[in-house]
Scaffold this motif. Structure first.
Motif, PDB file in Angstrom:
ATOM      1  N   ASN A   1      15.061  68.256  -0.921  1.00 12.02           N
ATOM      2  CA  ASN A   1      16.433  68.726  -0.741  1.00 12.02           C
ATOM      3  C   ASN A   1      17.415  67.828  -1.479  1.00 12.02           C
ATOM      4  OD1 ASN A   1      15.509  70.776   0.877  1.00 12.02           O
ATOM      5  ND2 ASN A   1      15.831  69.665   2.782  1.00 12.02           N
ATOM      6  N   ARG A   2      17.187  66.511  -1.392  1.00 17.58           N
ATOM      7  CA  ARG A   2      18.083  65.578  -2.067  1.00 17.58           C
ATOM      8  C   ARG A   2      18.004  65.750  -3.583  1.00 17.58           C
ATOM      9  NH1 ARG A   2      15.863  61.275  -0.522  1.00 17.58           N
ATOM     10  NH2 ARG A   2      16.754  61.317   1.565  1.00 17.58           N
ATOM     11  N   GLU A   3      16.800  65.937  -4.107  1.00 17.73           N
ATOM     12  CA  GLU A   3      16.652  66.135  -5.549  1.00 17.73           C
ATOM     13  C   GLU A   3      17.317  67.441  -6.004  1.00 17.73           C
ATOM     14  OE1 GLU A   3      12.538  66.014  -6.347  1.00 17.73           O
ATOM     15  OE2 GLU A   3      12.335  63.830  -6.053  1.00 17.73           O
ATOM     16  N   GLN A   4      17.190  68.490  -5.208  1.00 18.28           N
ATOM     17  CA  GLN A   4      17.822  69.755  -5.571  1.00 18.28           C
ATOM     18  C   GLN A   4      19.345  69.633  -5.558  1.00 18.28           C
ATOM     19  OE1 GLN A   4      16.270  72.653  -2.881  1.00 18.28           O
ATOM     20  NE2 GLN A   4      14.199  72.624  -3.757  1.00 18.28           N
ATOM     21  N   ILE A   5      19.888  68.953  -4.544  1.00 24.83           N
ATOM     22  CA  ILE A   5      21.339  68.771  -4.476  1.00 24.83           C
ATOM     23  C   ILE A   5      21.830  67.951  -5.654  1.00 24.83           C
ATOM     24  CG2 ILE A   5      23.183  67.679  -3.138  1.00 24.83           C
ATOM     25  CD1 ILE A   5      21.604  68.424  -0.613  1.00 24.83           C
ATOM     26  N   ASN A   6      21.100  66.871  -5.989  1.00 24.39           N
ATOM     27  CA  ASN A   6      21.503  66.042  -7.126  1.00 24.39           C
ATOM     28  C   ASN A   6      21.406  66.814  -8.437  1.00 24.39           C
ATOM     29  OD1 ASN A   6      21.918  63.918  -5.383  1.00 24.39           O
ATOM     30  ND2 ASN A   6      19.924  62.982  -5.735  1.00 24.39           N
ATOM     31  N   ALA A   7      20.379  67.644  -8.576  1.00 20.50           N
ATOM     32  CA  ALA A   7      20.230  68.432  -9.800  1.00 20.50           C
ATOM     33  C   ALA A   7      21.372  69.436  -9.949  1.00 20.50           C
ATOM     34  CB  ALA A   7      18.881  69.152  -9.800  1.00 20.50           C
TER      35      ALA A   7
ATOM     36  N   ARG B   1      26.508  70.922 -12.592  1.00 23.89           N
ATOM     37  CA  ARG B   1      27.939  71.234 -12.541  1.00 23.89           C
ATOM     38  C   ARG B   1      28.748  70.220 -13.336  1.00 23.89           C
ATOM     39  NH1 ARG B   1      26.854  72.412  -7.034  1.00 23.89           N
ATOM     40  NH2 ARG B   1      27.640  70.348  -6.449  1.00 23.89           N
ATOM     41  N   PHE B   2      28.348  68.936 -13.259  1.00 23.30           N
ATOM     42  CA  PHE B   2      29.080  67.903 -13.987  1.00 23.30           C
ATOM     43  C   PHE B   2      28.935  68.096 -15.493  1.00 23.30           C
ATOM     44  CE2 PHE B   2      29.064  63.745 -16.117  1.00 23.30           C
ATOM     45  CZ  PHE B   2      30.349  63.329 -15.817  1.00 23.30           C
ATOM     46  N   ILE B   3      27.723  68.407 -15.963  1.00 26.16           N
ATOM     47  CA  ILE B   3      27.507  68.614 -17.393  1.00 26.16           C
ATOM     48  C   ILE B   3      28.272  69.838 -17.884  1.00 26.16           C
ATOM     49  CG2 ILE B   3      25.765  69.177 -19.119  1.00 26.16           C
ATOM     50  CD1 ILE B   3      25.749  66.264 -18.211  1.00 26.16           C
ATOM     51  N   ALA B   4      28.294  70.899 -17.075  1.00 30.70           N
ATOM     52  CA  ALA B   4      28.986  72.118 -17.483  1.00 30.70           C
ATOM     53  C   ALA B   4      30.500  71.910 -17.559  1.00 30.70           C
ATOM     54  CB  ALA B   4      28.667  73.252 -16.511  1.00 30.70           C
ATOM     55  N   ASN B   5      31.045  71.025 -16.721  1.00 30.66           N
ATOM     56  CA  ASN B   5      32.499  70.811 -16.669  1.00 30.66           C
ATOM     57  C   ASN B   5      32.896  69.427 -17.176  1.00 30.66           C
ATOM     58  OD1 ASN B   5      32.760  73.347 -15.361  1.00 30.66           O
ATOM     59  ND2 ASN B   5      32.269  72.399 -13.405  1.00 30.66           N
ATOM     60  N   HIS B   6      32.041  68.815 -18.012  1.00 29.72           N
ATOM     61  CA  HIS B   6      32.275  67.424 -18.405  1.00 29.72           C
ATOM     62  C   HIS B   6      33.596  67.249 -19.137  1.00 29.72           C
ATOM     63  CE1 HIS B   6      30.583  63.540 -20.438  1.00 29.72           C
ATOM     64  NE2 HIS B   6      31.483  63.292 -19.510  1.00 29.72           N
ATOM     65  N   ASP B   7      33.864  68.079 -20.145  1.00 32.30           N
ATOM     66  CA  ASP B   7      35.091  67.935 -20.927  1.00 32.30           C
ATOM     67  C   ASP B   7      36.334  68.183 -20.077  1.00 32.30           C
ATOM     68  OD1 ASP B   7      33.708  67.326 -23.257  1.00 32.30           O
ATOM     69  OD2 ASP B   7      33.428  69.442 -23.758  1.00 32.30           O
ATOM     70  N   ALA B   8      36.265  69.167 -19.167  1.00 30.28           N
ATOM     71  CA  ALA B   8      37.415  69.427 -18.288  1.00 30.28           C
ATOM     72  C   ALA B   8      37.642  68.263 -17.335  1.00 30.28           C
ATOM     73  CB  ALA B   8      37.189  70.719 -17.505  1.00 30.28           C
ATOM     74  N   ILE B   9      36.561  67.644 -16.857  1.00 23.47           N
ATOM     75  CA  ILE B   9      36.698  66.489 -15.964  1.00 23.47           C
ATOM     76  C   ILE B   9      37.310  65.310 -16.697  1.00 23.47           C
ATOM     77  CG2 ILE B   9      35.375  64.803 -14.621  1.00 23.47           C
ATOM     78  CD1 ILE B   9      33.445  67.057 -13.917  1.00 23.47           C
ATOM     79  N   LEU B  10      36.958  65.136 -17.985  1.00 19.66           N
ATOM     80  CA  LEU B  10      37.558  64.062 -18.776  1.00 19.66           C
ATOM     81  C   LEU B  10      39.063  64.273 -18.947  1.00 19.66           C
ATOM     82  CD1 LEU B  10      34.878  63.520 -21.570  1.00 19.66           C
ATOM     83  CD2 LEU B  10      35.368  62.049 -19.628  1.00 19.66           C
TER      84      LEU B  10
END
Length: 209
Positions: free
Chosen positions: A86-92, A97-106
């Motif tokens: 469960n922890r690995e799935q949540i982290n994945a 989500r972070f990779i998909a929104n990386h530029d917007a987060i920056l």
């Protein structure tokens, strides 16, 4: 004891567990959904909670003991493996989500740190699609945009007005002096490549010496 209305309820009731007369507020009263009648149970809330807690704890202990007896082959790794999965799935999912929104987060972080502006992720995505990944830095501006920044800065300085460089760049972005989003460089990737090249040169110099 069942009563048809709330007015018929007694003021006090005796608890059969602790053998004490207690006010109705401390006694368990149940209202039946279909008939609407009220039923007074002959036990107080304190005794009921103490009894139910002990009963539930004992039932859970017996249930787990039976489960471990009948599932001895998976008892050693069942709980640990499931929690790790469960922890690995949540982290994945969070990493995706972070990779998909990386530029917007920056862009979100730049506006928060440099301008004190707190924008939502949806607003940051709109800025990303409109101005590109370099917004609001100087790396996304065209040469004419950089010159326009200098003109605005000189005019503001001669007029005695103090405007930050970030606000000036945001004004120039609004005027349209920026590179197309597809042609803008990736700031963090460019810096990392420069660092790698510098490190390679340092290693070559050390090997030559």
């Amino acid at each position: 004891m069942i009563f048809k209305s709330r007015d018929e309820l007694p003021a006090t009731c005796k608890c059969l567990l602790c053998d004490k007369d207690k006010p109705l507020v401390e006694i368990i009263v149940v209202r039946h959904r279909k008939s609407g009648h009220f039923q007074v149970r002959p036990r107080c809330k304190l005794c009921h909670n103490m009894r139910e807690r002990g009963h539930r704890r004992e039932y859970k202990t017996k249930y787990l003991r039976r489960w471990r007896t009948y599932n001895s082959e998976v008892n050693e790794s069942y709980w640990r493996t499931s929690s790790e999965q469960n922890r690995e799935q949540i982290n994945a999912r969070a990493h995706a989500r972070f990779i998909a929104n990386h530029d917007a987060i920056l862009i979100q972080g730049r506006l928060r740190r440099r301008a004190g502006m707190r924008v939502s992720l949806a607003e940051a995505k709109k800025l990303l699609s409109r101005f590109g990944r370099c917004y609001p830095t100087r790396y996304g501006l065209t040469p004419d945009g950089l010159k326009e920044c200098e003109r605005i800065r000189s005019r503001m300085r001669s007029a005695g007005q103090k405007v930050s460089a970030l606000d000036i760049r945001m004004m120039v972005y609004e005027d349209g002096f920026y590179l197309k989003p597809s042609r803008q460089p990736v700031p963090y990737r460019t810096a990392s490549n420069r660092l790698r090249r510098w490190q390679a040169k340092q290693r070559m110099r050390a090997a030559a010496a």
